[in-house]
Design a protein around this motif. Sequence first.
Motif, mmCIF file in Angstrom:
data_model
loop_
_atom_site.group_PDB
_atom_site.id
_atom_site.type_symbol
_atom_site.label_atom_id
_atom_site.label_comp_id
_atom_site.label_asym_id
_atom_site.label_seq_id
_atom_site.Cartn_x
_atom_site.Cartn_y
_atom_site.Cartn_z
ATOM 1 N N ALA A 47 0.835 -1.208 0.000
ATOM 2 C CA ALA A 47 0.000 0.000 0.000
ATOM 3 C C ALA A 47 0.868 1.256 0.000
ATOM 4 C CB ALA A 47 -0.926 -0.011 1.213
ATOM 5 N N LEU A 48 1.861 1.304 0.885
ATOM 6 C CA LEU A 48 2.721 2.482 0.944
ATOM 7 C C LEU A 48 3.561 2.602 -0.326
ATOM 8 C CD1 LEU A 48 3.606 4.896 2.597
ATOM 9 C CD2 LEU A 48 5.360 3.452 3.668
ATOM 10 N N ALA A 70 -1.107 1.040 16.732
ATOM 11 C CA ALA A 70 -1.251 2.493 16.600
ATOM 12 C C ALA A 70 -0.120 3.074 15.771
ATOM 13 C CB ALA A 70 -1.293 3.134 17.986
ATOM 14 N N GLU A 71 1.104 2.602 15.993
ATOM 15 C CA GLU A 71 2.253 3.101 15.234
ATOM 16 C C GLU A 71 2.111 2.788 13.750
ATOM 17 O OE1 GLU A 71 6.052 1.911 16.689
ATOM 18 O OE2 GLU A 71 5.617 2.490 18.759
ATOM 19 N N ALA A 77 -0.855 6.456 7.561
ATOM 20 C CA ALA A 77 -1.640 7.671 7.335
ATOM 21 C C ALA A 77 -0.726 8.852 7.028
ATOM 22 C CB ALA A 77 -2.506 7.961 8.558
ATOM 23 N N ALA A 78 0.391 8.939 7.752
ATOM 24 C CA ALA A 78 1.343 10.023 7.496
ATOM 25 C C ALA A 78 1.939 9.914 6.102
ATOM 26 C CB ALA A 78 2.456 10.005 8.543
ATOM 27 N N GLY A 79 2.005 8.680 5.565
ATOM 28 C CA GLY A 79 2.528 8.465 4.223
ATOM 29 C C GLY A 79 1.493 8.662 3.132
#
Length: 317
Positions: A47-48, A70-71, A77-79
């Motif tokens: 995905a990333l 969570a990490e 999401a940040a990516g």
Amino acid sequence: MTLGKIIVLGSLNMDLSIRVPRLPRPGETIAGTDVVRGAGGKGANQALAARRLGAQVALVGMVGADQFGAELRDGLAAGGVDVSGVGVTADGPTGVALIVVGPDGDNMITISPGANAKVVARDLRARLEGAHALLLQLEVPIAACRAAADAARSAGVSVVLNAAPLPERPGADLTELIRRSDVLVVNETEAAGLVPGRADPTDAAVALRDLGVPEVVVTIGEHGAIAVGANDVTHVPAFPVDAVDAVGAGDAFCAEFALARTAGGADLRTATRRACAAGALAAARPGAQTSLPRRDEVDRLLSTPASRLPEVSEHAT
């Protein structure tokens, strides 16, 4: 600008890696470097990778209600990956991969699936709207992959299956999933496991196509990849790099192939060549998600002067 929409149903793992002077033999203990923690899982990696390569990407998966989960969600999401389809379960931990990496980039990996074993193809039909491809792997239940593949086919979305890691005893359920796919991507070991007695990767690729999947790509490490379509076989040699860590190379390969073949409209040979470039760039850097290349890097490698590019051979089946 995004170049297409890719939906990934797959795993999220926290990778715990250690580098060693050589891979250990059974029963042997070898001293290595300090343990390095990093985001991984074939679904999350692909995905990333697709996002970095220019696609709009949504990931469907599952993590535990713990710090690792969570990490992993926050990092994706940040990516730029849409993680609204990544559920959180209190019934089991986030998946973990234990990785041992040798000096030449080869690796040994053991996975504790955790929450990945609870993945289902929920709310997938709505997510598939406008998508070019559904990208699947086998670190989540095959039943979820089959349901996702059926939904994608009903929606007119191409299904790209990376049949990895291969089950110890591949059964009829996997054969049915392969037949529901538009493209099958495996490495040479996985190909031989799917069609026993076909040790040659080209023979294995043709046999896999004959199972009913229209296109098959078999990666062969430093020798590149074999791509088999309806009537021909193409060998695309690898781009030479100094391999550091092969952990993310296959995932970069799959993401670039899916994007180029579906959203980009590239033919099978061109998509495979682009995928080889993405895999080579990932293998030249350590880590899984940290190694994934951007689209401009792939384009730059592909623009290398013709005298330095690998030749492509093709023949009919």
